[in-house]
Write an enzyme that holds these catalytic residues in place. Structure first.
Site, PDB file in Angstrom:
ATOM      1  N   GLU A  79       0.859  -1.184   0.000  1.00 29.11           N
ATOM      2  CA  GLU A  79       0.000   0.000   0.000  1.00 29.11           C
ATOM      3  C   GLU A  79       0.894   1.231   0.000  1.00 29.11           C
ATOM      4  O   GLU A  79       1.820   1.319   0.818  1.00 29.11           O
ATOM      5  CB  GLU A  79      -0.866   0.060   1.261  1.00 29.11           C
ATOM      6  CG  GLU A  79      -2.056  -0.846   1.289  1.00 29.11           C
ATOM      7  CD  GLU A  79      -2.866  -0.627   2.555  1.00 29.11           C
ATOM      8  OE1 GLU A  79      -4.030  -1.003   2.559  1.00 29.11           O
ATOM      9  OE2 GLU A  79      -2.331  -0.081   3.545  1.00 29.11           O
TER      10      GLU A  79
ATOM     11  N   ASP B  64      -6.476   8.993   9.562  1.00 30.12           N
ATOM     12  CA  ASP B  64      -5.119   8.557   9.868  1.00 30.12           C
ATOM     13  C   ASP B  64      -4.671   9.135  11.203  1.00 30.12           C
ATOM     14  O   ASP B  64      -5.056  10.236  11.586  1.00 30.12           O
ATOM     15  CB  ASP B  64      -4.149   9.006   8.768  1.00 30.12           C
ATOM     16  CG  ASP B  64      -4.252   8.141   7.531  1.00 30.12           C
ATOM     17  OD1 ASP B  64      -3.964   6.941   7.642  1.00 30.12           O
ATOM     18  OD2 ASP B  64      -4.640   8.653   6.467  1.00 30.12           O
TER      19      ASP B  64
END
Length: 245
Positions: free
Chosen positions: A36, A47
């Site tokens: 990723e 995040d």
């Protein structure tokens, strides 16, 4: 017994381009199955602070993301999935997908797709697939069962199941009960991430039916503390844990 997936995350070009390529060049040999790559958005709402910090550094230092993505695909054979936010590209999605296609990346994961665009997600999934790009869908424990089941049928490489609200943030949860619940609903490959904070967490996930793990925050922390070699050693250790199952 099928091999368990080790999905490794790294922000594009972090901590610098040379070290990023060093990381990329070695991950296959150390046991990574899928890479990723995070493209920095303006607002990384899901995040945690460790990954947000990398976004700030990269966005200040790197301008042409797609050249680096193309180079990555020349260097490795494993699938490459781009992780970024649909919010960033929703008004120019066609152009973004075309650039990803030209860079030869394999898939894209928008963590906000089934949260902030839930009423239109099938439209966006179709747009992605029509460009020949694989869709990786992100799900979470608070999503309705029917949405998770539908997502498991639409996702391509694997279904990403985030066990905590943001990456790298420790909140007490029962990982085994969360995974037990979703495992009864889906037949797709189930990769667990977004907050696996220990080897014990990983072993719990594997023992109750997860098909793999996604690791990102801890890899970045290793890069910051011990350089790329530290991150590669962590990958080697995690591969060993997964291979026990």
């Amino acid at each position: 017994m099928s091999k368990k997936y080790l999905v490794a995350y790294m922000t594009l070009g972090y901590p610098n381009v040379n070290d990023f390529y060093k990381f990329i060049d070695n991950i296959e040999d150390f046991g990574v199955d899928i890479l990723e790559i995070g493209i920095p958005p303006k607002y990384a709402k899901y995040d945690g602070p460790v990954i947000r910090k990398t976004y700030k550094i990269v966005s200040n230092n790197i301008k042409n993301y797609y050249e680096i993505l193309y180079e990555v695909k020349q260097r490795i054979k494993i699938p490459v999935v781009i992780l970024t936010y649909l919010e960033e590209y929703v008004d120019k999605l066609g152009d973004f997908l075309l650039k990803l296609k030209e860079s030869r990346v394999d898939g894209v994961l928008f963590p906000d797709l089934l949260i902030d665009y839930v009423d239109e997600y099938e439209k966006y999934v179709n747009l992605i697939k029509n460009e020949g790009i694989k869709t990786v869908l992100f799900t979470a424990p608070l999503m309705p069962d029917d949405l998770i089941i539908k997502a498991s049928k639409l996702t391509d490489l694997f279904l990403y199941y985030g066990v905590r609200p943001t990456t790298g943030v420790v909140i007490p949860i029962s990982i085994d009960s969360l995974i037990n619940r979703i495992r009864t609903m889906v037949q797709s490959k189930l990769v667990v991430g977004f907050g696996l904070n220990s080897i014990e967490d990983i072993k719990k996930a594997m023992s109750v039916g997860a098909d793999g793990i996604a690791v990102g925050t801890s890899l970045i922390e290793e890069v910051d503390k011990n350089g790329v070699n530290g991150a590669l050693e962590l990958i080697k250790k995690l591969r060993g844990v997964l291979d026990e199952y």
